[in-house]
Design an enzyme around this catalytic site. Structure first.
Site, PDB file in Angstrom:
ATOM      1  N   LYS A   1     -29.530-107.296  11.872  1.00 28.48           N
ATOM      2  CA  LYS A   1     -30.105-108.338  12.743  1.00 28.48           C
ATOM      3  C   LYS A   1     -31.412-107.806  13.294  1.00 28.48           C
ATOM      4  O   LYS A   1     -31.557-106.601  13.523  1.00 28.48           O
ATOM      5  CB  LYS A   1     -29.163-108.640  13.912  1.00 28.48           C
ATOM      6  CG  LYS A   1     -29.434-109.960  14.584  1.00 28.48           C
ATOM      7  CD  LYS A   1     -28.890-111.094  13.722  1.00 28.48           C
ATOM      8  CE  LYS A   1     -28.714-112.389  14.466  1.00 28.48           C
ATOM      9  NZ  LYS A   1     -27.673-113.200  13.830  1.00 28.48           N
TER      10      LYS A   1
HETATM   11  N1  GLU Z   1     -28.691-116.060  11.806  1.00 26.83           N
HETATM   12  C1  GLU Z   1     -27.588-116.589  11.072  1.00 26.83           C
HETATM   13  C2  GLU Z   1     -26.291-115.955  11.561  1.00 26.83           C
HETATM   14  O1  GLU Z   1     -26.205-115.483  12.668  1.00 26.83           O
HETATM   15  C3  GLU Z   1     -27.788-116.520   9.554  1.00 26.83           C
HETATM   16  C4  GLU Z   1     -27.947-115.144   8.969  1.00 26.83           C
HETATM   17  C5  GLU Z   1     -28.321-115.126   7.486  1.00 26.83           C
HETATM   18  O2  GLU Z   1     -28.434-116.172   6.894  1.00 26.83           O
HETATM   19  O3  GLU Z   1     -28.503-114.026   6.986  1.00 26.83           O
HETATM   20  O4  GLU Z   1     -25.292-115.981  10.881  1.00 26.83           O
END
Ligand code: GLU
Length: 418
Positions: free
Chosen positions: A106
């Protein structure tokens, strides 16, 4: 909403709680409570007036035992190192719950995007992408959208990476616009998995979603699409909110019209299709059949949980309930279907996008939605089986037990080197 609860400590507590039901060595569990590495960087970016502004930015790579690190990038003034670490850990367990071949990561930049011009946001994003370049790639770490980022930011990151690497690599990032290699169905995917989870949850609990009342806290991409698709099932969306507050009509709101109002005016405030305005806290305690928290972490803490009026909670946000809230709601028999299942549609369709990018072959939206439904309903059934067979206290524990087992097996098969 509680600012006192550190999301990284919540994640560690959730892993420890699940470990009590698993036969996984303590040293492996310890490893699964800490990120493998965190990049912390200060971006220097030229503003439109010629001045230079500094921005704190992060990328946490939590665990790569099951595949490349995967997870979104958040632009928000509340971003912290610990928040990004927690969110990267939740990605590990989310990818394992839906059994897609990714680890978790993240990223985040501490900024309020509303305060910057488009040109400034592009320079900030490209500066961040240049910092990320050595540690990301289609086989190493694949960013995606999260709070306040979307196709535009992903297109900039892809372009920056490809320019610096002198190559084409659409699979370095997912959530792109279709003309830049994005997948059909990706924008709606998170809200779609929330809807699918709610549908399966009502069915499992023997309740009718067609006659259910629903409140949705948070009206960004996840919340607004979930509201629309749940409304399409015949349910009655009675309240929705954003950071400006909530709008409520006991006879039901038009979820699409509420979104159109927010797009036009920037917020839900003043939406003519509602009877009353409420605070976010009032929305979270409404006596509804289904509550969908779709904003940020810690929306419901141990103090608010006793007042929650819903029978079923489906988490569209990451980490909207604190561990204390979980305990209270478990005691009160409120059925909570966790983020790592319910919002996993986003990363699942990101996975489909990455597969399409690798194949240089685009799927139809129908194929994307069919495959997504298969992944989410299979994961849902696996959680139910774990919940029943192991007599677990709630569905979050079931999700963590299934996920940790999968990650721990991959870790064990890989062994330790050197
Ligand atoms: N931000 C989204 C989540 O928290 C998507 C992450 C992604 O597609 O890699 O799942």
């Amino acid at each position: 909403m509680s600012d006192d609860v550190n999301p990284f400590e919540s994640l560690q507590e959730q892993v420890d709680d699940a470990a009590a039901y698993l036969d996984v060595p303590a040293d492996v569990i310890e490893r699964l409570k800490h990120p493998e590495r965190v990049l912390e960087t200060t971006l220097s970016v030229e503003m439109d007036d010629g001045s230079i502004e500094l921005f704190e930015a992060f990328r946490s790579q939590f665990n790569g035992d099951r595949g490349p690190y995967k997870g979104g990038i958040r632009y928000h003034p509340g971003v912290t190192r610990d928040e990004v670490k927690a969110l990267s850990g939740w990605m590990v367990y989310k990818c394992a719950v839906v059994d897609i071949p990714y680890g978790g990561g993240k990223g985040g930049i501490v900024l309020d995007p509303r305060e910057y011009s488009t040109a400034e946001l592009e320079r900030i994003t490209r500066s961040y992408a240049a910092e990320l370049r050595p540690v990301i790639g289609p086989d190493t770490d694949i960013p995606a959208p999260d709070v306040n980022t979307g196709q535009r930011e992903m297109n900039w990151i892809k372009d920056t990476y490809e320019t610096l690497e002198n190559t084409t690599a659409p699979g370095v990032v997912t959530g792109k616009a279709p003309d830049s290699g994005g997948s059909a169905g990706r924008v709606e995917a998170t809200g779609r998995s929330v809807m699918l989870t709610a549908r399966e949850a009502f069915d499992y609990l023997g309740k009718e979603i067609e006659s259910a009342t629903v409140a949705v806290q948070g009206y960004g991409n996840a919340g607004s699409v979930a509201a629309k698709l749940i409304d399409d099932l015949g349910a009655n969306v009675v309240a929705v909110s954003d950071s400006s507050g909530a709008v409520y009509d006991p006879d039901g709101l038009d979820a699409r019209a509420a979104k159109a109002h927010k797009n036009e005016t920037g917020s839900l405030a003043g939406f003519a299709g509602a009877r009353e305005e409420l605070t976010n806290e009032e929305l979270l305690t409404l006596d509804v059949d289904l509550l969908v928290p779709a904003a940020l972490e810690n929306a419901i803490d141990g103090d608010l949980a006793p007042d929650v009026g819903a029978d079923i909670i489906v988490e569209a946000a990451n980490g909207p309930l604190t561990p204390d809230a979980d305990d209270v709601l478990t005691d009160r028999d409120v059925a909570v279907f966790p983020d790592v299942l319910a919002n996993a549609g986003g990363v699942t369709v990101s996975y489909f996008e990455w597969v399409q990018n690798r194949q240089r072959f685009a799927w139809t939206e129908e194929r994307v939605n069919d495959e997504l439904e298969r992944v989410i309903t299979t994961a849902f059934d696996n959680l139910l089986a774990a919940h029943e067979n192991r007599d677990l206290p709630n569905f979050r524990m079931a999700a963590y037990v299934v996920a940790i087992q999968r990650v721990a097996e991959a870790a064990e098969q890989g062994g330790i080197w050197p």
